[in-house]
Design a protein around this motif. Structure first.
Motif, PDB file in Angstrom:
ATOM      1  N   VAL A   1       9.292  -5.865 -51.194  1.00  0.00           N
ATOM      2  CA  VAL A   1      10.684  -6.187 -50.849  1.00  0.00           C
ATOM      3  C   VAL A   1      11.537  -5.004 -51.291  1.00  0.00           C
ATOM      4  CG1 VAL A   1      12.545  -7.877 -51.041  1.00  0.00           C
ATOM      5  CG2 VAL A   1      10.172  -8.612 -51.307  1.00  0.00           C
ATOM      6  N   PRO A   2      12.277  -4.406 -50.350  1.00  0.00           N
ATOM      7  CA  PRO A   2      12.998  -3.177 -50.664  1.00  0.00           C
ATOM      8  C   PRO A   2      14.212  -3.422 -51.557  1.00  0.00           C
ATOM      9  CG  PRO A   2      13.519  -3.887 -48.447  1.00  0.00           C
ATOM     10  CD  PRO A   2      12.468  -4.820 -48.960  1.00  0.00           C
ATOM     11  N   LYS A   3      14.739  -2.316 -52.061  1.00  0.00           N
ATOM     12  CA  LYS A   3      15.883  -2.344 -52.977  1.00  0.00           C
ATOM     13  C   LYS A   3      16.998  -3.261 -52.500  1.00  0.00           C
ATOM     14  CE  LYS A   3      15.553   2.139 -55.117  1.00  0.00           C
ATOM     15  NZ  LYS A   3      16.013   3.516 -55.184  1.00  0.00           N
ATOM     16  N   GLY A   4      17.472  -4.078 -53.410  1.00  0.00           N
ATOM     17  CA  GLY A   4      18.686  -4.842 -53.143  1.00  0.00           C
ATOM     18  C   GLY A   4      18.552  -5.980 -52.154  1.00  0.00           C
ATOM     19  N   LEU A   5      17.345  -6.249 -51.645  1.00  0.00           N
ATOM     20  CA  LEU A   5      17.237  -7.296 -50.631  1.00  0.00           C
ATOM     21  C   LEU A   5      16.762  -8.611 -51.247  1.00  0.00           C
ATOM     22  CD1 LEU A   5      17.339  -7.850 -47.461  1.00  0.00           C
ATOM     23  CD2 LEU A   5      14.864  -7.844 -47.663  1.00  0.00           C
ATOM     24  N   ARG A   6      17.458  -9.648 -50.882  1.00  0.00           N
ATOM     25  CA  ARG A   6      17.030 -10.973 -51.279  1.00  0.00           C
ATOM     26  C   ARG A   6      16.282 -11.538 -50.086  1.00  0.00           C
ATOM     27  NH1 ARG A   6      18.524 -14.577 -55.325  1.00  0.00           N
ATOM     28  NH2 ARG A   6      17.958 -16.655 -54.604  1.00  0.00           N
ATOM     29  N   CYS A   7      14.978 -11.623 -50.189  1.00  0.00           N
ATOM     30  CA  CYS A   7      14.165 -12.040 -49.041  1.00  0.00           C
ATOM     31  C   CYS A   7      14.575 -13.458 -48.637  1.00  0.00           C
ATOM     32  CB  CYS A   7      12.685 -11.996 -49.376  1.00  0.00           C
ATOM     33  SG  CYS A   7      11.650 -12.330 -47.962  1.00  0.00           S
ATOM     34  N   PRO A   8      15.047 -13.631 -47.407  1.00  0.00           N
ATOM     35  CA  PRO A   8      15.633 -14.916 -47.015  1.00  0.00           C
ATOM     36  C   PRO A   8      14.602 -16.000 -46.694  1.00  0.00           C
ATOM     37  CG  PRO A   8      15.732 -13.376 -45.188  1.00  0.00           C
ATOM     38  CD  PRO A   8      15.099 -12.645 -46.318  1.00  0.00           C
TER      39      PRO A   8
END
Lengths: 486, 251
Positions: free
Chosen positions: A201-208
Motif C-alpha cells: 500500500v503506497p504512501k499516504g493511502l488508506r486502502c478502501p
C-alpha cells in the motif's frame, strides 16, 4: 446427570461430519514428485518462473533446514512427520499460462469457492467490498478487484507474481522480518513456499477495501506452504483477512506458512485470521498441522500492527503472531480466540518485542477448551533497554467446557528497562450448569446456549474483526463447539 | 381445562427424596402462592417444573396444556410457555441484555415455526417494556446481570417475562433481597402482566409479597407435600403463626 457431566458423553457423539467444508474437489492436478530434496526446490522455483536470486535464497534456506531439528517445546504431541512422504507442489492443471482473467478460471474451482462461500465474482458484493486472492493448494487461482486496486497504486497479487513483477520490493522485504534461518518450519517454508499473497500500500493511502486471501488445501498428502508479505508504506493503512479450510481426510496434512508484515512511519496494518482448517475427527484422526510463523515489524515511528485471530480448526495449532516494535511510539496488538474441541491441540500466543521509546502493546487472549482438548497460551513480552516508557497489558482468559480438557497459560516477561510497565492478568473459568440452565430456561437449545456464552466470553476479541466477517466468525464458534454439551 | 396439573409428584436429588407426592392444579389466569419454610422443597418444585438437570422424577406426572411436561427438555418447556423467574439470576459476561432477549425471543418464534422478529421492531418493543420497569437503555446494553444490584436483577427477570409472554410464570422468591421500593416496582411489573391467559406460581417465604401481588390460592408446602390449601387469608394466618404448625407433621 448435570449438564457439564453430560459433556463427556456428548463429545463422543460429535463426529467430523459437522465440518461443513470437508468436501474435496475433483480436478485434474499436477504434482511435483513426492519428497523433498534440492531438485524439488528447483522444480518449484522453475514452475514459478523465478529469477536466480529467488532460487538461491530458497536453496540457502533448504540447506540450513537440513541442519535444524523440529522444535519440541510446545505443549503439543504428534508422531514424527515424514517430510519425504509429502507432496510439496500440487496445482490444478490448466491450459497454457494460466487464467488471465476470472472468466478463464476453471469452473470447477469457481464452484469450489462458491461452495465455501467465497465470492470470486467482482459484481457479487458482500456487506462491504472485499478483494479476494484465492489460493488452491500450491497456487493462487484468482485475485479479484485487481484492476481497481492497481489504479489506486495498491499492489495486491500472488507472491509468485510479485517475485516476477515487483522484484525490488520483494527483495527488499522478503525475509526481512522472518529471516530464512528463523525456525524449523519457517525455514522449510522459505525453501518450498509455493504461493500466497503480496500487498503493497503506497504512501499516504488508506486502502478502501478489505483485502482477503482464502487458502484452501485440497489435494491429498500435500503440504501447503504459503508466504504472505504485506507492506504499508508511510501513512498507509490496510485491513487484511485470511480464511482457511481443507477437506476431511484421514491423514494429517502439514500447513507451514510464513506471514511478514512491515509498517513504515505512521502506517497501520490490521491483520485478521479466521482459521478453520479441518480439525480431525473426534479421536484425533486426520486434521491439519498448522505450524505457522507470523510476525510484523513496526519499523516506523507511530506505526501500528494489530493481529486478530479466531482459531477454530486444525488438529494442532502452533503459532505466535508477533510484533517487533522498533519505531518510537509504535503499537502492537494481539487479539486471539482459540477454540479446541475433541482431540485438538493448540499452543498459541504472541511475542511483543519493545525496542523503541514509548512503544505500547496489548494482548487479549481467550482460550476455550472442550472435549479432551488442550489449549495453551504462550507469550513473551520483552522490553529492551532502549524502550523507555514501554507499556504492555496482557489479559489471558481460559474457559473450560467439561472436565477432561486442559487450559494452560505460559507468559514470559522480560523487562530490561526500569521505566517500563508490564501488566498481566489471567483467569480460568468453566461454563457453569447455572448458566446453561438459565439460557435453556429462556428457550435456547443447549448448543445455542454454549454459543451465546462463548461468544460473550470472546466479545473483546470478536469486536476487532472486520464487520463483514464478525457474523461468520460468531457462527463458526457455535459450530466448533457443537456436541460439547448435552 | 386446567393449564397445569401436578399429580403425586415425587422427585429426588442425589437420591434424596425432596418432593413426596405433590398434587396441584392450576387453571388459566390463576395466581397460586406456595409458601413454606426453608428446605420444604419450594425451589425444587420450581426446578422440576422448569426441567433442570439433576432432579429425578421418581413417581407421578405433570401435565401442561394437555402435554406430558416431563417428556420435554428445559428449552422446550420454556418455548411452550413456562417461565421461571430465578431466585438468583445468573450472570452471563459479555452478552448484552438486548442480545440475550433477542436470542430467547427468536428461539421461541422458531419453536412455533414463525419467522424471526424484525430487529428494529423488537428493539422498540423491548424498550417500551423496559421503561415501565424503570430500566433504561444502558441496562439493556450491559451484560446480562453482570454487576447488577439485587433489585436490578429481579427487574431484569420481570422484563424477560414481559418480553417472552409465558402462559405459566413461576416466581421463585422474587421478593428476596429487595427493599420496599424495589419490591413495589417489581410487584407492579408482575401485576401489569396479569391477564386471564397467564397463570402464575409465586413461591415465597413471606406474606409481604402477597400484599402486592394478590393470589387466588395459597398452598403450604412442607416436608415435600402440600399440607394445606386455602385462599389468600391463609397467608395472613401463616404470617401470624409461622410454620410451626407444620413441623410435627414430618414424614
Amino acid at each position: 446427570m448435570s449438564a457439564t457431566a453430560e459433556t463427556v458423553d456428548q463429545v463422543k457423539d460429535l463426529t467430523a461430519d459437522k465440518y461443513k467444508y470437508g468436501f474435496s474437489t475433483e480436478i485434474e492436478m499436477e504434482f511435483a514428485p513426492k519428497g523433498l530434496n534440492e531438485d524439488i526446490v528447483r522444480f518449484i522455483s522453475a514452475k514459478k518462473e523465478e529469477p536466480e536470486w529467488m532460487l538461491e535464497w530458497r536453496l540457502k534456506a533448504f540447506r540450513h533446514w537440513q541442519t535444524m531439528e523440529a522444535p519440541n517445546w510446545a505443549k503439543v504431541g504428534y508422531p514424527e512427520i515424514d517430510y519425504q512422504d509429502i507432496y510439496y507442489y500440487a496445482a490444478p492443471k490448466q491450459a497454457g499460462d494460466g487464467p488471465k482473467s476470472l472468466d478463464e478460471v476453471d469452473p470447477e474451482l469457481l464452484k469450489t469457492y462458491e461452495k465455501l462461500g467465497i465470492p470470486l465474482k467482482e459484481q457479487e458484493l458482500l456487506a462491504g467490498v472485499v478483494a479476494v486472492d484465492a489460493v488452491f493448494d500450491s497456487v493462487s487461482v484468482a485475485t479479484t478487484y485487481k484492476a481497481k486496486l492497481t489504479e489506486m497504486g495498491v499492489i495486491f497479487c500472488s507472491i509468485s507474481e510479485a517475485v516476477r513483477e515487483y522484484p525490488e520490493l520483494v527483495k527488499k522485504y522478503l525475509g526481512s522480518v522472518v529471516p530464512y534461518s528463523d525456525n524449523y518450519f519457517a525455514t522449510l517454508n522459505c525453501a518450498v513456499f509455493t504461493d500466497g499473497s503480496f500487498v503493497y500500500v503506497p504512501k499516504g493511502l488508506r486502502c478502501p477495501m478489505e483485502l482477503s486471501t482464502y487458502f484452501r488445501i485440497n489435494a491429498e498428502n500435500t503440504g501447503q506452504f504459503e508466504r504472505t508479505l504485506i507492506i504499508a508504506d508511510e501513512g498507509a493503512y490496510v485491513s487484511y483477512l485470511e480464511g482457511c479450510t481443507a477437506p476431511q481426510r484421514d491423514e494429517n496434512q502439514l500447513h507451514a506458512a510464513v506471514v511478514e508484515l512491515v509498517t513504515l512511519d505512521n502506517a497501520e496494518i490490521k491483520y485478521s485470521t479466521v482459521q478453520n482448517w479441518y480439525p480431525g475427527d473426534e479421536n484425533g484422526k486426520g486434521g491439519i498441522y498448522n505450524f505457522v510463523t507470523k510476525r510484523g515489524a513496526c519499523r516506523g515511528a507511530n506505526s501500528k500492527i494489530s493481529w486478530t485471530q479466531v482459531e477454530t480448526g486444525s488438529a494442532i495449532t502452533w503459532k505466535y503472531p508477533s510484533c517487533i516494535l522498533q519505531g518510537d511510539n509504535s503499537v502492537g496488538e494481539f487479539y486471539s480466540v482459540a477454540i479446541t474441541n475433541n482431540a485438538q491441540q493448540a499452543d498459541t500466543g504472541t511475542k511483543m518485542i519493545h525496542l523503541g521509546k514509548n512503544t505500547r502493546s496489548t494482548i487479549i487472549s481467550k482460550g476455550i477448551s472442550a472435549g479432551k482438548a488442550d489449549n495453551t497460551y504462550r507469550g513473551l513480552v520483552k522490553v529492551m533497554p532502549k524502550a523507555e516508557g514501554a507499556r504492555n497489558f496482557t489479559q489471558c482468559d481460559s474457559l473450560l467446557i467439561g472436565d477432561r480438557c486442559g487450559a494452560h497459560t505460559v507468559p514470559y516477561i522480560e523487562s530490561r528497562n526500569p521505566s517500563a510497565r508490564v501488566e498481566h492478568e489471567a483467569t480460568t473459568s468453566k461454563i457453569s450448569d447455572d448458566q446453561l440452565f438459565y439460557c435453556m430456561q429462556r428457550g435456547l437449545s443447549a448448543e445455542d446456549a454454549v454459543g451465546v456464552i462463548v461468544n460473550g466470553f470472546c466479545k473483546e476479541v470478536m469486536k476487532n474483526l472486520p464487520m463483514e466477517f464478525a457474523v461468520e466468525a460468531q457462527k463458526l464458534i457455535g459450530i466448533s463447539l457443537e456436541g460439547s454439551v448435552g | 381445562m386446567s393449564l397445569l396439573k401436578i399429580e403425586n409428584l415425587h422427585a429426588t436429588i442425589d437420591d434424596k427424596e425432596i418432593l413426596k407426592g405433590i398434587n396441584l392444579e392450576m387453571g388459566p389466569g390463576e395466581i397460586h402462592a406456595i409458601m413454606g419454610p426453608n428446605g420444604s422443597g419450594k425451589s425444587t418444585l420450581s426446578y422440576v417444573l422448569a426441567g433442570r438437570d439433576g432432579y429425578e422424577v421418581t413417581e407421578g406426572s405433570v401435565t401442561f396444556k394437555g402435554k406430558d411436561l416431563l417428556e420435554l427438555e428445559a428449552d422446550e418447556r420454556a418455548n411452550e410457555g413456562i417461565f421461571l423467574a430465578f431466585q438468583y439470576p445468573v450472570e452471563i459476561p459479555g452478552v448484552a441484555g438486548m442480545t440475550f432477549l433477542r436470542e430467547s425471543y427468536n428461539a421461541k418464534l422458531r419453536h412455533h415455526g414463525e419467522p424471526e422478529a424484525d430487529a428494529m421492531q423488537f428493539l422498540k418493543m423491548v424498550r417500551a417494556k423496559a421503561k415501565t420497569l424503570n430500566m433504561n437503555d444502558d441496562m439493556l446494553k450491559r451484560p446480562v446481570n453482570v454487576g447488577f444490584s439485587g433489585g436490578e436483577k429481579k427487574r431484569n427477570e420481570i422484563l424477560q417475562m414481559a418480553v417472552l409472554e409465558p402462559s405459566l410464570a413461576i416466581l421463585d422468591e422474587t421478593d428476596s433481597g429487595l427493599d420496599i421500593d424495589a419490591l413495589k416496582l417489581v410487584s407492579e411489573g408482575v401485576n401489569a402482566l396479569r391477564n386471564e391467559g397467564r397463570s402464575m406460581l409465586i413461591i415465597t417465604h413471606y406474606q409481604r409479597l402477597l400484599n402486592h401481588i394478590q393470589p387466588d390460592f395459597v398452598h403450604v408446602l412442607a416436608h415435600g407435600k402440600i399440607q394445606r390449601s386455602g385462599g389468600k387469608e391463609l397467608a395472613l394466618e401463616l404470617e401470624a403463626n409461622g410454620y410451626a404448625d407444620f413441623a410435627e407433621e414430618a414424614a
